[in-house]
Design an enzyme around this catalytic site. Structure first.
Site, PDB file in Angstrom:
ATOM      1  N   CYS A 176       0.833  -1.208   0.000  1.00 23.84           N
ATOM      2  CA  CYS A 176       0.000   0.000   0.000  1.00 23.84           C
ATOM      3  C   CYS A 176       0.870   1.262   0.000  1.00 23.84           C
ATOM      4  O   CYS A 176       1.503   1.541  -1.008  1.00 23.84           O
ATOM      5  CB  CYS A 176      -0.981  -0.048   1.176  1.00 23.84           C
ATOM      6  SG  CYS A 176      -2.319   1.132   1.006  1.00 23.84           S
ATOM      7  N   HIS A 200      -3.541  -5.595   0.869  1.00 24.00           N
ATOM      8  CA  HIS A 200      -2.827  -5.865   2.127  1.00 24.00           C
ATOM      9  C   HIS A 200      -2.789  -7.367   2.443  1.00 24.00           C
ATOM     10  O   HIS A 200      -3.712  -7.873   3.091  1.00 24.00           O
ATOM     11  CB  HIS A 200      -3.544  -5.157   3.277  1.00 24.00           C
ATOM     12  CG  HIS A 200      -3.320  -3.690   3.324  1.00 24.00           C
ATOM     13  ND1 HIS A 200      -2.354  -3.103   4.111  1.00 24.00           N
ATOM     14  CD2 HIS A 200      -3.946  -2.680   2.691  1.00 24.00           C
ATOM     15  CE1 HIS A 200      -2.400  -1.785   3.958  1.00 24.00           C
ATOM     16  NE2 HIS A 200      -3.362  -1.489   3.105  1.00 24.00           N
ATOM     17  N   GLU A 221      -1.000  -8.810   4.660  1.00 23.79           N
ATOM     18  CA  GLU A 221      -0.864  -8.998   6.123  1.00 23.79           C
ATOM     19  C   GLU A 221      -2.214  -8.888   6.840  1.00 23.79           C
ATOM     20  O   GLU A 221      -2.331  -9.240   8.005  1.00 23.79           O
ATOM     21  CB  GLU A 221       0.157  -7.989   6.686  1.00 23.79           C
ATOM     22  CG  GLU A 221      -0.336  -6.591   6.959  1.00 23.79           C
ATOM     23  CD  GLU A 221      -0.527  -5.726   5.705  1.00 23.79           C
ATOM     24  OE1 GLU A 221      -0.414  -6.257   4.584  1.00 23.79           O
ATOM     25  OE2 GLU A 221      -0.832  -4.525   5.861  1.00 23.79           O
TER      26      GLU A 221
END
Lengths: 156, 267
Positions: free
Chosen positions: B94, B224, B226
């Site tokens: 990002c 994302h 994660e």
């Protein structure tokens, strides 16, 4: 055929401008010399000039006053609005290549009732103080634009 | 050395906000991770002791000028560029991806900025847009991010206002395809590519969601991973029991790949 006339509007912070300060510090860090760097929001409008209500100077002034008071474009608590380009430093206008201004135009016409505005565009106006024009262009290319979606032009 | 775990530096620029989740996912995948706070007193040489770097999401320097522009000029990024050339892994997610693009490390084919992450073009939402999307992994070449195997289609969240990969270089996309640098593309649930919203959430050219450098050790990705690495993070997690929810979700393989790649380098 309806003709139009242009109005340019400049909106500057009267409180410290953190974006301009960060840009200036970053330019110093990467080796450029510049005495000061200012930033203004820039708006350009094409206004219907055939409409009798808009052809007289008073009506144009009234329109400018109304534009300055829309808290969409400026906040009276922290901004100063001007309709004249100040003649100091090197002026570089940065705009997005594919921003047609349709969103801004829609807001002004449909939401705020500015039916006399035919087109609108926006950008960021940078004023470089204490450097040559060619250096201002170098600084713009190095930090202030990404040429893959933005462009710039010198304002005289 | 048998039990030596790869060390990741999670780079935390002022204004970013994903440092803890970034550290946690690296640790879960079997690596060590430290958060490196970037400020005027940090010496870029500190990065030499790390095997890889994770630049996470947020708004570095409040996105002043444009997303990633100020952080890209920080001396720490020069050091990361130098370390990446040695083959160390760099993951930018990002805002981290925006920084990598603004430095030119991605796509890294010339010593200049070749891409932009421009403001989204989205017919429904102006500016910041937050949703779950699907991305397709279609890179056949093995790199640091798919070594553990990656599912063909991943369900993954996006959260950005400036995530539209674009370029004025008409030949670049062809070159990226030829080099197999495009790791992820936005697609539907079945892996079909459609360039229109909502499949493509930001108007990215060629539906690009993630690009690597030519060598395959640096990745800039707008979604994302994660935030989709445990079952409990997925939108349909309720169907699982507690034990299942604590287990790794498909995106964890990306971090396991990084560990495997670094372990190979350390041998």
């Amino acid at each position: 055929m309806t003709s139009t006339k242009p109005i340019e509007m400049f909106v500057r912070l009267v409180v410290p401008d953190n974006i301009a300060l960060t840009a200036k510090h970053t330019l110093h860090k990467i080796g450029f010399k510049i005495a000061d760097l200012r930033r203004e929001d820039y708006y350009s409008f094409s206004v219907d000039a055939k409409d009798p209500k808009n052809t007289k100077d008073k009506n144009t002034e009234d329109l400018k006053n109304l534009l300055a008071k829309t808290d969409i474009l400026a906040n009276a608590n922290k901004h100063k609005v001007s309709f004249d380009l100040e003649r100091d430093g090197t002026k570089i206008l940065v705009t997005d290549i594919d921003n047609t201004g349709q969103g801004l135009l829609h807001t002004l016409r449909e939401r705020l009732g500015f039916a006399q505005i035919q087109s609108a565009s926006s950008g960021t106006l940078w004023t470089f103080i204490g450097c040559k024009e060619e250096d201002a262009v170098k600084m713009t290319k190095e930090l202030l634009i990404n040429e893959h979606y933005q462009e710039f032009k010198l304002l005289q | 050395m048998a039990n030596k775990r790869p060390k990741i530096a999670v780079i935390w620029f002022p204004g970013q906000n994903c440092e803890d989740e970034s550290k946690l996912v690296c640790e879960f995948a079997g690596m060590k991770a430290d958060i490196i706070v970037v400020n005027s007193s940090v010496d870029p040489k500190i990065l030499e002791q790390y095997d890889g770097f994770f630049i996470g999401g947020g708004w570095s320097y409040e996105d002043r000028i444009r997303a990633g522009a100020i952080a890209a000029k920080d001396p720490i990024m020069l050091k990361i560029k130098e370390e990446a050339k040695k083959g160390k892994v760099v993951l930018g997610v990002c805002n981290g991806a925006q920084i990598l693009v603004e430095t030119g490390i991605i796509p890294g084919l010339r010593d200049k900025v070749q891409l932009a992450l421009a403001p989204n073009t989205n017919p429904k939402v102006f500016g910041y847009y937050n949703t779950w999307v699907y991305v397709k992994h279609e890179c056949k070449k093995t790199n640091a991010f798919n070594l553990a195997g990656i599912d063909e289609v991943l369900h993954i969240p996006v959260a950005h206002g400036e995530g539209r990969f674009t370029t004025t270089d008409k030949e670049l996309i062809k070159q990226l395809i030829k080099n197999e640098q495009i790791l992820f593309r936005y697609c539907d649930e079945d892996g079909n590519i459609d360039e229109k919203y909502p499949i493509n959430p930001n108007g990215a050219v060629y539906n690009i969601a993630g690009i690597t450098n030519k060598e395959g050790n640096v990745l800039a990705i707008m979604p994302h991973p994660e935030r989709a690495s445990w079952n409990k993070q997925l939108p349909y997690f309720e169907q699982h029991n507690f034990e299942e929810n604590e287990k790794a979700a498909p995106c964890m393989k990306l971090f396991e790949s990084i560990r495997m790649y670094l372990e190979k380098r350390m041998k």
